[in-house]
Write a protein that holds these residues in place. Structure first.
Motif, PDB file in Angstrom:
ATOM      1  N   THR A  88      39.236  45.408  -6.275  1.00 38.69           N
ATOM      2  CA  THR A  88      39.149  43.989  -5.920  1.00 38.69           C
ATOM      3  C   THR A  88      40.464  43.329  -6.294  1.00 38.69           C
ATOM      4  OG1 THR A  88      36.759  43.916  -6.282  1.00 38.69           O
ATOM      5  CG2 THR A  88      37.932  41.821  -6.305  1.00 38.69           C
ATOM      6  N   TYR A  89      41.136  42.710  -5.310  1.00 41.10           N
ATOM      7  CA  TYR A  89      42.463  42.168  -5.530  1.00 41.10           C
ATOM      8  C   TYR A  89      42.456  40.673  -5.827  1.00 41.10           C
ATOM      9  CZ  TYR A  89      44.113  46.627  -3.741  1.00 41.10           C
ATOM     10  OH  TYR A  89      44.350  47.969  -3.578  1.00 41.10           O
ATOM     11  N   VAL A  90      41.563  39.936  -5.189  1.00 37.60           N
ATOM     12  CA  VAL A  90      41.517  38.483  -5.369  1.00 37.60           C
ATOM     13  C   VAL A  90      40.071  38.024  -5.484  1.00 37.60           C
ATOM     14  CG1 VAL A  90      42.013  36.240  -4.313  1.00 37.60           C
ATOM     15  CG2 VAL A  90      43.680  38.076  -4.124  1.00 37.60           C
ATOM     16  N   SER A  91      39.827  37.106  -6.398  1.00 36.54           N
ATOM     17  CA  SER A  91      38.521  36.453  -6.511  1.00 36.54           C
ATOM     18  C   SER A  91      38.740  34.946  -6.460  1.00 36.54           C
ATOM     19  CB  SER A  91      37.821  36.840  -7.820  1.00 36.54           C
ATOM     20  OG  SER A  91      37.521  38.218  -7.847  1.00 36.54           O
ATOM     21  N   ALA A  92      38.152  34.311  -5.457  1.00 35.57           N
ATOM     22  CA  ALA A  92      38.262  32.852  -5.328  1.00 35.57           C
ATOM     23  C   ALA A  92      36.954  32.216  -5.781  1.00 35.57           C
ATOM     24  CB  ALA A  92      38.560  32.463  -3.880  1.00 35.57           C
ATOM     25  N   ASN A  93      37.044  31.277  -6.711  1.00 35.75           N
ATOM     26  CA  ASN A  93      35.865  30.570  -7.218  1.00 35.75           C
ATOM     27  C   ASN A  93      36.099  29.068  -7.111  1.00 35.75           C
ATOM     28  OD1 ASN A  93      34.089  32.804  -8.490  1.00 35.75           O
ATOM     29  ND2 ASN A  93      36.136  33.251  -9.265  1.00 35.75           N
ATOM     30  N   ALA A  94      35.183  28.394  -6.413  1.00 34.03           N
ATOM     31  CA  ALA A  94      35.357  26.971  -6.135  1.00 34.03           C
ATOM     32  C   ALA A  94      35.358  26.145  -7.420  1.00 34.03           C
ATOM     33  CB  ALA A  94      34.250  26.485  -5.203  1.00 34.03           C
ATOM     34  N   LEU A  95      36.215  25.146  -7.442  1.00 28.80           N
ATOM     35  CA  LEU A  95      36.276  24.202  -8.554  1.00 28.80           C
ATOM     36  C   LEU A  95      35.405  23.005  -8.180  1.00 28.80           C
ATOM     37  CD1 LEU A  95      37.649  23.711 -11.289  1.00 28.80           C
ATOM     38  CD2 LEU A  95      39.477  22.519 -10.062  1.00 28.80           C
ATOM     39  N   LEU A  96      34.273  22.856  -8.862  1.00 25.33           N
ATOM     40  CA  LEU A  96      33.263  21.880  -8.452  1.00 25.33           C
ATOM     41  C   LEU A  96      32.991  20.851  -9.541  1.00 25.33           C
ATOM     42  CD1 LEU A  96      30.693  24.351  -6.861  1.00 25.33           C
ATOM     43  CD2 LEU A  96      32.426  23.003  -5.679  1.00 25.33           C
ATOM     44  N   PRO A  97      32.557  19.651  -9.147  1.00 25.68           N
ATOM     45  CA  PRO A  97      32.164  18.639 -10.126  1.00 25.68           C
ATOM     46  C   PRO A  97      30.815  18.984 -10.748  1.00 25.68           C
ATOM     47  CG  PRO A  97      31.719  17.846  -7.914  1.00 25.68           C
ATOM     48  CD  PRO A  97      32.434  19.159  -7.750  1.00 25.68           C
ATOM     49  N   ASP A  98      30.528  18.345 -11.839  1.00 25.36           N
ATOM     50  CA  ASP A  98      29.256  18.565 -12.532  1.00 25.36           C
ATOM     51  C   ASP A  98      28.195  17.641 -11.932  1.00 25.36           C
ATOM     52  OD1 ASP A  98      27.327  19.352 -14.297  1.00 25.36           O
ATOM     53  OD2 ASP A  98      28.055  18.117 -15.962  1.00 25.36           O
ATOM     54  N   ILE A  99      27.235  18.226 -11.227  1.00 27.79           N
ATOM     55  CA  ILE A  99      26.173  17.448 -10.583  1.00 27.79           C
ATOM     56  C   ILE A  99      24.832  17.847 -11.198  1.00 27.79           C
ATOM     57  CG2 ILE A  99      25.064  16.855  -8.399  1.00 27.79           C
ATOM     58  CD1 ILE A  99      27.576  17.649  -6.959  1.00 27.79           C
TER      59      ILE A  99
END
Length: 236
Positions: A88-99
């Protein structure tokens, strides 16, 4: 010392093959030394960064698979090698607000959350108008038939009016990558004593499939040339 040295010499003996109960065993454990080493995947926060990495062919020019794991996670990996391993070369994880869902909170905190963490639409405006009219110094008087609540709300300095709580409400919270459209889903809006307000999910998780489809469509659009050349494959 002599005992340990003897055990060491015994450990150097050549492995033997033993057959027992129709199975074949080795007398010692073998370790493969030519395995590919794992790589530390690059951690990023956006789909655009993932697209830029794939287009760059920075690490290699072999085909890669992009897996939309969830509404907030996407990974890039290569094909199985000759020992059935992949990197696995890249892992993208969304930056989200606290809801906050599934529980009540003070009206003021709910107001800030709704304005900051939800895409503007008609139901959002209706809710903001409703909660701004709730009397803060008095408890909420309500009638409830299970589908529609009616609450006593202040309409002036000295007068009270009756407002209907819309249910269900269709809202678009920021729950996936900002590059794609936020999926709209239904929520139940509930008010309780002390001017407390809460949102409760009511779409059975369908929004997750919609969000993942939006991510896959975004990647397909921005990597169309690589997909046509069979350099990139996308699954969700």
């Amino acid at each position: 010392m002599l005992k340990e040295f003897t055990q060491y010499l015994l450990g150097l003996k050549r492995p033997e093959i033993v057959e027992a109960n129709g199975n074949i065993y080795s007398t010692i454990s073998l370790t493969q030394l030519d395995n590919e080493h794992d790589v530390a995947s690059i951690k990023i926060r956006s789909l655009s960064g993932l697209v830029d990495y794939v287009k760059s062919n920075f690490d290699h020019e072999r085909p890669v698979m992009i897996h939309v794991v969830s509404p907030t996670s996407v990974s890039v990996f290569d094909a199985l090698n000759d020992v059935n391993d992949r990197r696995t070369y890249v892992s993208a994880n969304a930056l989200l607000p606290d809801i906050t869902f599934e529980r009540h909170m003070p009206r003021e905190k709910f107001n800030v959350m709704l304005q900051a963490c939800f895409v503007k639409n008609d139901d959002k405006d209706k809710i903001l108008k409703l909660i701004s009219s709730i009397s803060e110094e008095n408890t909420v008087t309500q009638s409830d038939d299970g589908l529609t609540q009616r609450v006593t709300a202040k309409t002036g300095i000295a007068t009270l009016g009756i407002e209907s709580v819309p249910n269900p409400v269709a809202l678009k919270p920021f729950r996936t990558f900002v590059e794609v459209g936020q999926p709209e889903s239904e929520f139940i809006l509930r008010l309780s004593e002390g001017a407390q307000v809460g949102l409760f999910e009511a779409d059975g998780g369908a929004w997750e499939l919609n969000a993942m489809a939006n991510i896959a469509a975004y990647l397909a659009e921005h990597l169309a040339e690589a997909i046509e050349q069979k350099k990139v494959y996308i699954i969700d």
